[in-house]
Design a protein around this motif. Structure first.
Motif, mmCIF file in Angstrom:
data_model
loop_
_atom_site.group_PDB
_atom_site.id
_atom_site.type_symbol
_atom_site.label_atom_id
_atom_site.label_comp_id
_atom_site.label_asym_id
_atom_site.label_seq_id
_atom_site.Cartn_x
_atom_site.Cartn_y
_atom_site.Cartn_z
ATOM 1 N N ASP A 1 -56.325 55.976 19.172
ATOM 2 C CA ASP A 1 -55.016 56.639 19.104
ATOM 3 C C ASP A 1 -55.166 58.129 18.820
ATOM 4 O O ASP A 1 -54.244 58.773 18.325
ATOM 5 N N GLU A 2 -56.320 58.684 19.155
ATOM 6 C CA GLU A 2 -56.635 60.046 18.711
ATOM 7 C C GLU A 2 -56.202 61.124 19.693
ATOM 8 O O GLU A 2 -55.867 62.235 19.292
ATOM 9 N N ILE A 3 -56.223 60.844 21.004
ATOM 10 C CA ILE A 3 -55.994 61.891 21.999
ATOM 11 C C ILE A 3 -54.829 61.507 22.904
ATOM 12 O O ILE A 3 -54.781 60.399 23.436
ATOM 13 N N LEU A 4 -53.907 62.444 23.047
ATOM 14 C CA LEU A 4 -52.787 62.302 23.976
ATOM 15 C C LEU A 4 -52.789 63.489 24.926
ATOM 16 O O LEU A 4 -52.937 64.636 24.500
ATOM 17 N N LEU A 5 -52.627 63.221 26.224
ATOM 18 C CA LEU A 5 -52.538 64.281 27.221
ATOM 19 C C LEU A 5 -51.133 64.285 27.815
ATOM 20 O O LEU A 5 -50.529 63.231 28.011
ATOM 21 N N PHE A 6 -50.637 65.472 28.114
ATOM 22 C CA PHE A 6 -49.289 65.625 28.648
ATOM 23 C C PHE A 6 -49.358 66.339 29.998
ATOM 24 O O PHE A 6 -49.985 67.389 30.116
ATOM 25 N N ILE A 7 -48.726 65.732 30.993
ATOM 26 C CA ILE A 7 -48.704 66.307 32.339
ATOM 27 C C ILE A 7 -47.287 66.763 32.632
ATOM 28 O O ILE A 7 -46.363 65.945 32.666
ATOM 29 N N ASN A 8 -47.116 68.056 32.831
ATOM 30 C CA ASN A 8 -45.806 68.594 33.167
ATOM 31 C C ASN A 8 -45.316 67.980 34.472
ATOM 32 O O ASN A 8 -46.025 67.974 35.478
#
Length: 327
Positions: free
Chosen positions: A168-175
């Protein structure tokens, strides 16, 4: 004795660094696809007609303004989140026709003069396309003014979440706006490749690129092929500009910022290869975004040229260029 607090701090810092790198790399891929589409338009003209077209950046600029005004005609800039993307597709016939008209007015008579040497012809083409570039950019300045414009969309303020990764450490966000623009650009590139490889027009264009005289003896109208190629190259780059307009603001001289990127992508990918131009543009966008992690924004283009020089030293034909293959 190990301090658990220090270990947790180091681990958190490392994960944040990984997240930043992945986020920037993802943005570089999406921007690179848009750059790749722009490079395909320039690579088509450059590879087929051997014209160093300084006005290609202005086609991108015209695509941005055409998308803006088409969006207004569809019901206003804020009428719908999809309006800028629909407008970017609708401008294709307009810019295609404008490109054909511009070629007929400026370059057609030069291409008909068979008594000129190649050196003289290329010099004249450089001067003509530079003049066209100045006329278009300054004409746009008179019509539209210096105030930066944009084609806003609701998608620009929302994102798709990728993850969590590594637990649960890394979240990526794509516009979402970048994702949609890149998806449409990729579809456009696939369409161009299919057009060039599977249709009679595409085979005629490739024949003209390989040997214009031999193609002429086979019954291909080189004059028409050059007009169509110029119009198609202008339209492809304009679509790339229209899609990019949903991400960045623009003004009449925005073409100058992108013409360097387009030529770098075409040369990196390999002159004469449409797929090579696309992947060259993708590489330029990726390098540009990744370099932002370590150097100031003002030096990002310098990084592109460093990569370009290194690639050309190792592979003078470009990454995907071949002597006998053009598409």
């Amino acid at each position: 004795m190990l301090n658990p607090a220090n270990e947790d701090g180091k681990r958190l810092k490392m994960l944040q660094s990984i997240e930043n790198v992945l986020q920037v790399a993802l943005a570089g891929v999406l921007i690179g696809v848009l750059y790749g589409l722009m490079c395909v338009g320039l690579g088509l003209i450059f590879g087929v007609m051997r014209i160093i077209n300084f006005a290609q950046g202005e086609f991108l600029m015209l695509g941005m303004y055409a998308t803006l005004f088409f969006g207004a005609a569809l019901g206003g800039q804020y009428a719908g989140a999809w309006t800028p993307f629909i407008s970017a597709i609708l401008i294709i016939p307009l810019i295609f026709g404008f490109g054909i008209l511009l070629y007929w007015l400026s370059l057609n008579s030069l291409s008909q003069k068979r008594d000129l040497s190649e050196e003289t012809r290329h010099s004249a083409q450089l001067v003509i396309t530079l003049g066209v570039s100045l006329i278009l950019s300054n004409g746009a300045l008179m019509l539209f003014g210096t105030t930066p414009k944009s084609t806003p969309t609701e998608f620009a303020s929302s994102a798709v979440t990728l993850g969590p990764l590594f637990g649960d450490e890394i979240l990526l966000f794509i516009n979402k706006a970048r994702l949609i623009a890149a998806g449409l650009a990729l579809l456009a590139v696939v369409g161009v490749v299919v057009l060039m490889s599977k249709t009679r027009l595409g085979r005629s264009v490739r024949a003209a690129a390989d040997d214009a005289n031999a193609a002429m003896y086979c019954g291909i109208n080189i004059r028409s092929i050059y007009m169509i190629t110029f119009g198609l190259g202008a339209a492809i780059t304009a679509v790339g500009g229209g899609l990019t307009a949903s991400l960045y603001s623009f003004q009449p001289y925005v073409g100058f910022d992108f013409i360097i990127i387009m030529y770098a992508g075409v040369v990196l990918g390999g002159v004469g290869s449409i797929t090579g131009s696309f992947f060259g543009g993708c590489l330029v966008g990726f390098v540009q975004q990744i370099s932002a992690l370590v150097i100031p924004q003002q030096l990002q283009n310098a990084t592109i040229f460093v990569v370009l020089l290194l690639v050309l030293m190792l592979c003078p034909q470009g990454l995907f260029g071949k002597r006998a293959e053009r598409v």
